[in-house]
Design a protein around this motif. Structure first.
Motif: not given
Length: 294
Positions: A205-209
């Motif tokens: 999820p954080v890497d989608w950011g």
């Protein structure tokens, strides 16, 4: 004066954003397949180029009209491949070391322009090119066992981008900048769509950011660079792009714990000096040619 000031501001914004983009690419490239990252990035870039083309005079039909279709497609394929190599290089070799070798690109372009563009290069530029290539060797630091294989990645990226620049100069003789910009976005996205899905990986999820930020910085950096070239001559913009090497070194050391070796520093200084001289000399020769034609 205001136009010049705005041009320099756009240039500096583009350079800073390119450096941030490289940092994000290094982070994501160390976690996910580079072809997958490049594909997502090019999907966003293609959407941006299509939007820009639609808003230009004549719309999409005019932007897609080209007199050099094969060369335009080749440019898009080359840039897509080069981005994959760059992301791999940033992840495997490092920000600072990669950018130090990337900085030799103007020298490679000058060499390739002789056989591919039939341009004449005088002894001054040949001397600068030779010194610059010596600087590249200093950066590569070939030891007793030769050049470290991983360093061939940034070298390959610089070589491919040099061919892309040569192709861009060729198509610019017949096509508008809008058309060339349209093709690199769309063709690059199509090219990577044939490869990237095989490397599809679930993102945290954080890497989608981070991926979203990578796409945004990619669009913003190109937009600011286009605006810079609208307001300034290439001879004024290109030397400033070497600041990206400084930003990359700073980010590499402070954020990723990279180490700047004496060879990297000395070699980079030689390459940058030779590159700036080559760019300046090209502009002088071009101005003289225009003056003679007038």
């Amino acid at each position: 004066m205001d136009m010049k000031r705005s041009g320099y501001i756009f240039t500096l914004l583009a350079i800073v954003i390119f450096a941030i983009q490289d940092g994000i690419s290094k982070h994501l490239g160390g976690l996910y397949p580079p072809a997958f990252i490049a594909m997502i990035r090019f999907w966003a870039f293609a959407a941006f180029t299509i939007l820009m083309a639609a808003r230009s005079k004549g719309g999409l039909r005019t932007a897609a009209a080209t007199r050099r279709p094969v060369l335009q497609i080749l440019r898009g394929v080359m840039l897509a491949a080069q981005i994959v190599i760059v992301i791999t290089s940033l992840a495997k070799v490092g920000l600072a070391h990669s950018q130090a070798i990337f900085s030799a690109t103007p020298l490679f372009v000058a060499v390739l322009s002789v056989p591919l563009l039939s341009e004449k290069v005088g002894w001054r530029r040949w001397t600068a090119i030779l010194l610059g290539l010596i600087g590249v060797l200093v950066i590569l630091d070939p030891g007793r066992d030769g050049i470290e294989p991983m360093l061939l990645l940034p070298l390959a990226a610089a070589a491919v981008f040099s061919l892309y620049v040569i192709a861009t100069r060729l198509v610019s003789r017949d096509d508008s900048a809008t058309t060339s910009f349209f093709y690199i976005g769309t063709v690059g996205a199509i090219t990577l769509s044939f490869v990237g899905p095989f490397y599809w990986t679930g993102l945290a999820p954080v890497d989608w950011g981070w991926m979203a930020l990578l796409c945004i910085t990619g669009m913003a950096s190109h937009y600011f660079l286009i605006r810079a070239y609208d307001l300034l001559d290439a001879a004024a913009v290109q030397p400033l792009t070497y600041l990206q090497l400084v930003f990359a070194g700073f980010m590499g050391v402070t954020l990723f714990g990279e180490r700047l070796t004496p060879n990297m520093i000395v070699g980079s200084a030689i390459v940058v000096g030779a590159g700036i001289f080559t760019i300046w000399r090209e502009s002088v020769v071009a101005r003289r040619k225009v003056d003679r034609e007038l």
